[in-house]
Structure formats: C-alpha cells, structure tokens
Design a protein around this motif. Structure first.
Motif, PDB file in Angstrom:
ATOM      1  N   ASN A 138     -76.421 -93.041 -83.615  1.00 49.87           N
ATOM      2  CA  ASN A 138     -76.264 -94.312 -82.903  1.00 49.87           C
ATOM      3  C   ASN A 138     -75.116 -94.284 -81.890  1.00 49.87           C
ATOM      4  OD1 ASN A 138     -78.389 -95.559 -84.234  1.00 49.87           O
ATOM      5  ND2 ASN A 138     -77.106 -96.142 -85.969  1.00 49.87           N
ATOM      6  N   CYS A 139     -74.517 -93.133 -81.698  1.00 50.62           N
ATOM      7  CA  CYS A 139     -73.441 -92.975 -80.707  1.00 50.62           C
ATOM      8  C   CYS A 139     -74.003 -93.262 -79.310  1.00 50.62           C
ATOM      9  CB  CYS A 139     -72.910 -91.542 -80.769  1.00 50.62           C
ATOM     10  SG  CYS A 139     -71.640 -91.173 -79.544  1.00 50.62           S
ATOM     11  N   ASP A 140     -73.197 -93.915 -78.474  1.00 55.77           N
ATOM     12  CA  ASP A 140     -73.648 -94.193 -77.099  1.00 55.77           C
ATOM     13  C   ASP A 140     -74.010 -92.911 -76.354  1.00 55.77           C
ATOM     14  OD1 ASP A 140     -73.421 -96.893 -77.341  1.00 55.77           O
ATOM     15  OD2 ASP A 140     -71.445 -97.048 -76.378  1.00 55.77           O
ATOM     16  N   SER A 174     -73.042 -86.298 -79.097  1.00 54.57           N
ATOM     17  CA  SER A 174     -72.340 -87.386 -79.788  1.00 54.57           C
ATOM     18  C   SER A 174     -70.852 -87.120 -79.632  1.00 54.57           C
ATOM     19  CB  SER A 174     -72.737 -87.465 -81.266  1.00 54.57           C
ATOM     20  OG  SER A 174     -72.463 -86.258 -81.937  1.00 54.57           O
ATOM     21  N   CYS A 175     -70.072 -88.218 -79.541  1.00 57.54           N
ATOM     22  CA  CYS A 175     -68.666 -88.054 -79.136  1.00 57.54           C
ATOM     23  C   CYS A 175     -67.784 -87.607 -80.301  1.00 57.54           C
ATOM     24  CB  CYS A 175     -68.146 -89.349 -78.529  1.00 57.54           C
ATOM     25  SG  CYS A 175     -67.833 -90.644 -79.745  1.00 57.54           S
ATOM     26  N   GLY A 176     -68.189 -87.954 -81.532  1.00 64.05           N
ATOM     27  CA  GLY A 176     -67.390 -87.570 -82.692  1.00 64.05           C
ATOM     28  C   GLY A 176     -66.227 -88.493 -82.984  1.00 64.05           C
ATOM     29  N   SER A 177     -66.033 -89.514 -82.126  1.00 60.24           N
ATOM     30  CA  SER A 177     -64.854 -90.351 -82.360  1.00 60.24           C
ATOM     31  C   SER A 177     -65.093 -91.854 -82.259  1.00 60.24           C
ATOM     32  CB  SER A 177     -63.738 -89.950 -81.383  1.00 60.24           C
ATOM     33  OG  SER A 177     -64.215 -90.074 -80.061  1.00 60.24           O
ATOM     34  N   CYS A 178     -66.286 -92.283 -81.852  1.00 57.46           N
ATOM     35  CA  CYS A 178     -66.535 -93.725 -81.764  1.00 57.46           C
ATOM     36  C   CYS A 178     -66.740 -94.294 -83.173  1.00 57.46           C
ATOM     37  CB  CYS A 178     -67.767 -94.014 -80.892  1.00 57.46           C
ATOM     38  SG  CYS A 178     -69.332 -93.550 -81.660  1.00 57.46           S
ATOM     39  N   ARG A 179     -66.903 -95.614 -83.292  1.00 59.78           N
ATOM     40  CA  ARG A 179     -67.003 -96.198 -84.627  1.00 59.78           C
ATOM     41  C   ARG A 179     -68.289 -95.778 -85.333  1.00 59.78           C
ATOM     42  NH1 ARG A 179     -69.230-101.536 -85.113  1.00 59.78           N
ATOM     43  NH2 ARG A 179     -70.503-102.019 -83.307  1.00 59.78           N
ATOM     44  N   PHE A 180     -69.360 -95.506 -84.552  1.00 57.78           N
ATOM     45  CA  PHE A 180     -70.606 -95.041 -85.176  1.00 57.78           C
ATOM     46  C   PHE A 180     -70.418 -93.616 -85.715  1.00 57.78           C
ATOM     47  CE2 PHE A 180     -72.096 -98.358 -82.265  1.00 57.78           C
ATOM     48  CZ  PHE A 180     -72.874 -99.115 -83.139  1.00 57.78           C
ATOM     49  N   CYS A 181     -69.867 -92.739 -84.866  1.00 55.10           N
ATOM     50  CA  CYS A 181     -69.632 -91.349 -85.308  1.00 55.10           C
ATOM     51  C   CYS A 181     -68.710 -91.336 -86.527  1.00 55.10           C
ATOM     52  CB  CYS A 181     -69.033 -90.524 -84.175  1.00 55.10           C
ATOM     53  SG  CYS A 181     -70.228 -90.086 -82.896  1.00 55.10           S
ATOM     54  N   ALA A 182     -67.670 -92.186 -86.498  1.00 54.48           N
ATOM     55  CA  ALA A 182     -66.728 -92.222 -87.619  1.00 54.48           C
ATOM     56  C   ALA A 182     -67.438 -92.622 -88.903  1.00 54.48           C
ATOM     57  CB  ALA A 182     -65.586 -93.193 -87.314  1.00 54.48           C
TER      58      ALA A 182
HETATM   59 ZN   LIG Z   1     -69.769 -91.380 -80.971  1.00 51.25          ZN
END
Ligand SMILES: [Zn+2]
Ligand SMILES: [Zn+2]
Length: 351
Positions: free
Chosen positions: A112-114, A98-106
């Motif tokens: 649900n992160c891409d 998980s990226c930790g910075s997309c709107r889902f992670c936020a």
């Molecule tokens: Zn993410």
C-alpha cells in the motif's frame, strides 16, 4: 557506446508493444543488475498495453518501458556499497517499488506504499529483456533450491493469491471449507496455499475441464463446472447445507460475485481478487451477504507474502508449472495465454 539488448517494450500508449532494443543497465550505488532467467507473463500486461496514456502518466509511468513483472534470475553486477549478495546468486525480484519508511511500509503493508504504483514492468523497465536493474536489495529474494527460471510467477500470481488466502485464514475454522472460483493462474496457486496452510475442504469452480482436472491434481476435493444460477446451491449441497468459510473470486464478473457471495457462509470471507469489472452489490435479499461476514478487495502482495511463497516453493511444498517461450515468441505466448491454451504460467527466457 552504450551496449544494447533485445527488449519487449511499450513504446507508445495504446500501441502494441514491440520487440526492440534497450540499453543494458549499469548499477548505480546500492543497485543491482539481474540477468533474467525467466519472466512470467501476466494478464495485466495486456491490460497495460490498452491503458490510456493519461492514466499511465497519472500513475507516474513513462514510456518507453520494458514489460514483465514476474522475474527470477541471477545477480549479474553489483553497484557500489551493495552487501549480502554476490555475482551469480539466484534471486526472485519483487516488482513493486516501496520506500521502506512510510507509515504503510512501517506497518508491513509495503503493497500500500505510495511508491508501489510504479514497478519493474509497469512504469519502469521490467524482465522481458536479458538484464534488469533492481534499485535496492530490499527488492531481492534469495533462492536456495528453486530454479530461478520458474521463480518469477511466484512473486506475482503466487504471492497475490497467498495474500488473499492469508487474509481469510482466520475465517477458516476447523472442519472448514473454501471455494476457489477460477482455477487458472492465481486460483491454482490459491488451491495449493489452502492445502499447505489449512485443513479446509476445497471446492474449485471453473469453465474449463482441463483446469478442473489440474485443480483436483493440486488438491481440490470437489469441482464444479462453471458458474450458473445454481452454483451457490451446489456449494451448499456439497457442504451439507452450509456456506463456505472463505470464497475466493479470481474472475470478478457479475455472476461470479453474486454466486460467490451467496456461497459464503455466516462469519465467512469473500475475497474479490479478479478484475472482471463485475458489480459488488449488497443484494435485495437479506441472505445475499454472509451474516457477520467480511468482504475484501484485491490488494497486491506484500514483501512478506512473497518471502513466504518463495520459502514454500523452495521447500517443495508448492509447485510451479510453466510453459517456456523465447523472447522472439513473446507475442505468441501472450496470444496463447489470452486464449487459455496454457496449463502452466507462460515464462519467457530472454536470450
Ligand atoms: Zn512506503
Ligand atoms: Zn501481474
């Protein structure tokens, strides 16, 4: 020369995985290598081996990769700049990226992160080998008392069922009730989560007498033998004429979905977790769906769910039952799992 290790890998799409060799990973900056203490086997591993290559490539998965996405172990090597961990620390590993910075992670929805369609054991190298690369310490959960050998199943079977239970919690009222359909791997954990988090009367439904006995041992108050056209009526009988506040379907075939929905009371939740490819229908009759109810679909757990489950197990509030296998016996372990011959989760200890 690159050092090699034994690894159980998908080498070609739609071919049986094989026990072969893979390079021992070395950590880049910010990365960590974990020595695998135990890797839990999951039904979805078997699904992956049958997946068309075109689908795998669409997800961004590249063969060959090492299977295994339920990993507990110890830190073996730290890359440049890694802080907060030292060699030998016991950890559980969160498999999805998980990226930790997309709107889902936020929003705390890292599930649900891409990026989460790729994870260790699906698309990149997983835990059916002695060592595994972890790309960021965000993907590590430190363990206190828990043996890393048995921590892996908590990150997937344990946390996925926790995600479903937590999501249904607000529907489980005082004096409430819950039905767990399929008391195997995930369902057995769901019963434990319900015991830990609610005062609900719990009804377990399964076709195996052994699993029902296990469900009772874990805290189920009533058990029903398999799903049949009378199951919803049986549930309502047990509950004095009303439906359940929450129904968890860990099977997901036509009959479990239909009877599960009919077992759900007004304002209740029906959680479809099992991937049995059954049809979810609104039904011909007005009573096929719970009034003011909620139906939700399978989602993988979040990092927060995993932290909760590990904390519960670390405190001895949920237990992990495992059957251990060596890496040489991994194919046999999958067979036993598929034949339903195991009581606990199959856990492979790489050598
Ligand atoms: Zn993410
Ligand atoms: Zn899994």
């Amino acid at each position: 020369m690159t050092e090699m290790m034994k690894a159980y890998r998908i080498v070609e799409w739609q071919q049986q995985p094989i026990l072969t060799e893979a390079p021992v990973p070395t950590p880049g900056p910010g990365q960590v290598v974990v020595e695998v203490a135990g890797n839990g086997l999951c039904h979805s591993d078997v699904g992956m081996t049958q997946m068309p290559g075109s689908f795998g490539e669409m997800l961004g998965w590249k063969v060959p990769f090492t299977l295994g996405h339920e990993v507990g172990g110890r830190i073996a090597a730290l890359g440049k700049g890694v802080t907060g961990f030292k060699e030998g620390d016991p950890v559980a590993v969160i498999s999805p990226r998980s990226c930790g910075s997309c709107r889902f992670c936020a929003n705390g929805e890292d599930n649900n992160c891409d990026d989460s369609v790729v994870g260790r054991g699906y698309g990149i190298d997983g835990g059916l080998a002695k060592y595994m690369l972890v790309h960021s310490t965000r993907e590590l959960v430190p363990l206190r008392n828990l043996d890393p050998k048995i921590a892996g199943p908590l990150t997937d079977a344990g946390a996925t069922s926790f995600h479903a239970v937590k999501r249904a919690l607000k529907r489980i009222r005082p004096g409430g009730s819950a039905v767990v359909i399929g008391a195997g791997g995930l369902g057995a954990y769901a019963i434990q989560h319900l015991v830990a988090l609610t005062s609900a009367r719990i009804i377990a439904v399964d076709t195996s007498g052994e699993r029902l006995a296990y469900a009772s041992e874990l805290g189920a108050h009533d058990v029903l033998d398999g799903v049949n056209p009378e199951t919803a009526a049986d549930v309502r009988n047990i509950l004095g004429g009303t439906g359940a506040d929450a129904v968890f379907d860990f099977v997901g075939i036509d009959s479990t979905i239909e009877q599960g929905l009919r077992s759900t009371g007004k304002g209740g939740a029906f959680a479809l977790v099992g991937a049995g490819q059954g049809a979810l229908r609104s039904g011909t009759w007005f009573d096929a769906l719970p009034k003011d109810g909620e139906v939700f679909c399978f989602q993988a757990p979040t990092i927060a769910d995993t932290l909760d489950v590990i904390a519960l197990a670390d405190a001895g509030r949920i237990r992990v039952d495992a059957d251990f296998f060596s890496l040489d016996d991994v194919a046999l372990a999958y067979e036993k799992m598929e034949r339903g011959e195991l009581r606990g989760r199959a856990v492979v200890i790489p050598d």
